[in-house]
Scaffold this motif. Structure first.
Motif: not given
Length: 631
Positions: A421-429, A369-375, A412-415
Motif C-alpha cells: 500500500i502506498p504512503p498516501s493510502i496508508q494515511a487514509k487507511l 472481503v479479500a483485497v490483494n493490495c499488490a494488484a 471482515t476485510i482481508f488486506l
C-alpha cells in the motif's frame, strides 16, 4: 353532477346559453346554467360549487364579484366583443345619437372608434362596483346623454330612472368559446390532480420523511413518516417556517445527524430554485436505525454475491507441532475483535487462516472481503477501498461506487500484501481504522463502518518501518494480534500428508484412478524445500497428475518435474521397491520377490492376492505387467 357552472346576469343571455348547451351534446350533462346579477350571483355560485361545479363562467361586473369571493375557483369570462358593442350602439342610435356607454373595466371596449364609425355622440363611463352604476347614469344624463348602453346593471338602473337603455348582449360564439375554455381547464385540473395524487401516494408510501417548502421557507408539504419522526401534528407544521424545526436550513445544502425526541436522524437538505412551483427546499429525514437495517440487508446481499469466507480451521491440513500451535493461536484470536497481522511466506495459506478466523468469529454471518493490495495501482486502490460518488473523477461510474471497506461492514476485510500500500493510502487507511468511518472520493459525507481488519504480509513490516517504507503508526495499529505461519520446510512431517490430500483432490477433478507412486518419488517430494510452500506443492501435484496419465508414477518422473537429480535424495532412496497405498497403514514397500511369494501362496489367484496386499486387482495387474516388461 355538473362540473361547469354558468351564471348569466340577464335572462336573454340565460336562454342563449341554454341553446348552446343543447348543441354541445357530448358535455351538456357537465353544464349547469343559472341567472345571477352582480352580488346576487355570489349565493348562486356557492350553490353551484356545493353541487360539484369546479369551474365558473360569467361576464362583466358579475365576474368581478365572483373573482373577489372565490379566489381559488377557476373563472372563465364570456367575452364582450367589439361586434357586440357595435350592435348595441346601432340599436341605441335609432332612439338618439347622444349615447352613454356605461361598462365595467374588464369589458372589451373599442367604442371610441365605433362612435366615429357610426357618427354618434358617445360618452364612456367606466365602473368598478355595482353601486357606482347609479352615479354613472346620473352623470351621463347631466352631460346630455339620452340613451344608456351597457351591461345588466346599467340596464337595470336606467329602467329604474325611466331612461331608455340598450343591453350589450354576448353572442353565441363567445358563449361557446368560454365553455370550451372551461373544458380545457377541467382537463388540466384533472391532470394536475392525478399528478398530485401520485406525488402524495409516493410521499406517503416512502419510508423517508419528506418536507418541502416554498421560496420563503414555509412548509408546503409534509408526509406521515416525517410527522412520525418529528412527533408533531400536521396542523402544527403546515405553513410554518421550517427553521423553527431545522435552524440548520439557513446553511444551505448539507447532510447531518440531528436528534429528535431521543432518536438520531439523518437529515439531508437540498435547495431547489423552482420559482414556477414555488418550491425552495426539499428535506429528507431518516432514522439511523432504519439506515442500519438497510445496510445489514445490503451487506447480506454482498455476501450472496461472493464476499464470503469458504474455509475454516478444519480445512487446514497438518499434524506437525508447528502448524497445530499456529492453528491454536488463530482459534483464540477468532474470539476477539481486534486487528490481526499475519506474517508468512508466499503460499503458506495466509488467506485460509484469515477466512478461518472470520468464520469462527462473531462476524461469521457478515461479509468477508479479500483485497490483494499488490494488484491495485495507487489511484485504483483508493477508489476501490473507499468508493466514490458520481462525477468524482473522469470515468467515474454513474451513480458512484461502494468501496470495499463499506462492503465489509459488520464483517471482515482481508488486506493481503499490506506492505504494497502506498504512503498516501496508508494515511487514509489509518484514519479509517481510528475513526471507524470512511469518506468516499468526491464526497464530504462521513460513512460509519463496523469492520474487522485482518492484514497479511510476506515481508518484514517492522524492518520496512525502520527503513521508512511503512508508516509506524499504521504498523502498530495493525499489529495488535499477530500470527506467524510456518513455511513448509519447517513442517516436513506435513508434506506427504498434504501431497496425499492434493492427489485425492486432483484425481477427483480429472476423473482418473489414483496412481501408484514409487517410494523414491515420495522421498524426493519430502526432501524438496518447497520455497513456494503449500501453494507450490498443490500446483506441483496438479501438474504431476496432468502430465502423466499412467497407473504407476516413477521417481524419475517426479525428479524431472522437481528439477532434481537422483543424488540429491536422502540415503533412504537406495532400494528399488514399489510404493503402493494400504488402507490401514498408508504407504508400504513391496519388492518383486515378496509379491511373487504371496501370489504363489494363493495359487496365482490375482483377486485373492490383491485383497491380501490391500490393492485393487487392476493395480496388481499393472505392477506385474511392469515387472514382466522390465525382464
Amino acid at each position: 353532477m355538473a362540473r361547469i357552472g354558468i351564471i348569466t346576469p340577464y335572462r336573454k343571455l340565460y336562454f342563449e346559453t341554454l341553446r348552446v348547451k343543447e348543441e354541445l351534446k357530448d358535455i351538456k350533462k357537465d353544464i349547469e346554467v343559472r341567472i345571477g346579477l352582480l352580488s346576487n350571483a355570489v349565493d348562486v355560485a356557492k350553490d353551484l360549487i356545493n353541487d360539484g361545479a369546479e369551474v365558473l363562467i360569467s361576464r362583466g361586473g358579475t365576474l368581478n364579484y365572483l373573482r373577489r369571493e372565490f379566489p381559488d375557483i377557476p373563472l372563465v369570462e364570456i367575452e364582450i366583443s367589439s361586434y357586440d358593442i357595435a350592435e348595441a350602439i346601432m340599436e341605441a342610435k335609432k332612439v338618439s345619437p347622444h349615447i352613454a356607454l356605461v361598462i365595467f373595466n374588464n369589458m372589451l371596449y373599442e367604442g371610441r372608434d365605433l362612435a366615429k364609425l357610426f357618427g354618434v355622440d358617445m360618452k364612456v363611463f367606466f365602473i368598478e362596483r355595482e353601486e357606482q352604476a347609479i352615479d354613472a347614469v346620473r352623470r351621463a344624463v347631466d352631460e346630455g346623454c339620452e340613451i344608456i348602453v351597457g351591461g345588466g346593471i346599467a340596464n337595470k338602473v336606467s329602467a329604474q330612472m325611466g331612461l331608455h337603455s340598450v343591453l350589450i348582449s354576448s353572442g353565441k360564439d363567445s358563449i361557446f368559446r368560454s365553455i370550451r375554455q372551461a373544458q380545457s381547464i377541467l382537463r388540466y385540473r384533472s391532470d394536475v390532480l392525478k399528478q398530485s395524487e401520485l406525488i402524495e401516494t409516493v410521499m406517503e408510501n416512502t419510508p423517508l420523511g419528506i418536507l418541502t417548502t416554498d421560496m420563503n421557507g414555509r412548509i408546503k408539504m409534509v408526509n406521515s413518516p416525517a410527522l412520525d419522526i418529528i412527533k408533531m401534528p400536521r396542523e402544527h407544521v403546515m405553513g410554518k417556517d421550517i427553521e423553527n424545526i431545522l435552524p440548520e436550513l439557513k446553511e444551505g445544502n448539507k447532510s447531518f445527524l440531528k436528534e429528535f425526541n431521543e432518536n438520531k436522524i439523518m437529515v439531508d437538505i437540498k435547495r431547489v430554485d423552482i420559482v414556477s412551483s414555488n418550491i425552495g427546499y426539499i428535506v429528507t429525514l431518516e432514522e439511523i436505525s432504519e439506515i442500519s437495517k438497510k445496510e445489514k440487508y445490503i451487506r447480506s446481499a454482498y455476501v450472496k454475491k461472493g464476499h464470503v469466507a469458504r474455509f475454516c480451521f478444519d480445512h487446514i491440513i497438518g499434524e506437525s507441532k508447528a502448524i497445530k500451535d499456529c492453528k491454536q493461536i488463530a482459534e483464540r484470536y477468532a474470539s476477539f475483535d481486534s486487528t490481526v497481522l499475519i506474517f508468512g511466506e508466499t503460499g503458506t495459506g495466509k488467506e485460509m487462516f484469515a477466512q478461518s478466523i472470520h468464520n469462527m468469529s462473531r462476524r461469521a454471518k457478515g461479509p468477508f472481503v479479500a483485497v490483494n493490495c499488490a494488484a491495485l495501482s495507487e489511484n485504483l486502490m483508493e477508489s476501490e477501498l473507499f468508493g466514490y460518488v458520481e462525477g468524482a473523477f473522469t470515468g467515474a461510474s454513474k451513480g458512484g461506487k461502494t468501496g470495499l471497506l463499506e462492503m465489509a461492514h459488520r464483517g471482515t476485510i482481508f488486506l493481503d500484501e499490506i506492505s504494497e500500500i502506498p504512503p498516501s493510502i496508508q494515511a487514509k487507511l489509518l484514519r479509517a481504522i481510528q475513526e471507524k468511518a470512511i469518506m468516499r472520493l468526491g464526497d464530504d459525507r462521513i460513512i460509519p463502518v463496523d469492520v474487522r481488519i485482518i492484514a497479511a504480509s510476506n515481508k518484514d513490516l517492522y524492518d520496512m518501518v525502520k527503513k521508512g517504507e511503512f508508516r509506524s503508526d499504521l504498523y502498530y495499529r495493525l499489529n495488535v494480534l499477530n500470527l506467524k505461519i510456518p513455511p513448509l520446510r519447517e513442517r516436513k512431517g506435513d508434506v506427504i500428508l498434504l501431497f496425499e490430500h492434493f492427489v485425492d483432490l486432483f484425481c477427483m477433478k480429472f476423473h482418473r484412478e489414483r496412481p501408484v507412486i514409487d517410494k523414491k518419488g515420495y522421498d524426493a517430494i519430502k526432501s524438496y524445500d518447497w520455497p513456494g510452500n503449500v501453494r507450490e506443492l498443490e500446483n506441483f501435484t496438479e501438474r504431476l497428475l496432468a502430465a502423466f496419465d499412467c497407473a504407476y508414477i516413477t521417481a524419475e518422473k517426479i525428479l524431472f518435474l522437481l528439477g532434481m537429480k537422483e543424488d540429491n535424495l536422502f540415503e533412504t532412496c537406495q532400494n528399488n521397491g514399489i510404493v503402493v497405498e494400504m488402507p490401514s497403514t498408508g504407504v508400504v514397500e513391496l519388492n518383486e520377490t515378496e509379491i511373487y511369494r504371496i501370489l504363489k501362496e494363493n495359487n496365482f489367484n490375482k483377486s485373492k492376492t490383491a485383497r491380501q496386499l490391500g490393492i485393487g486387482r487392476t493395480t496388481l495387474w499393472r505392477i506385474l505387467k511392469r515387472q514382466e516388461n522390465a525382464r
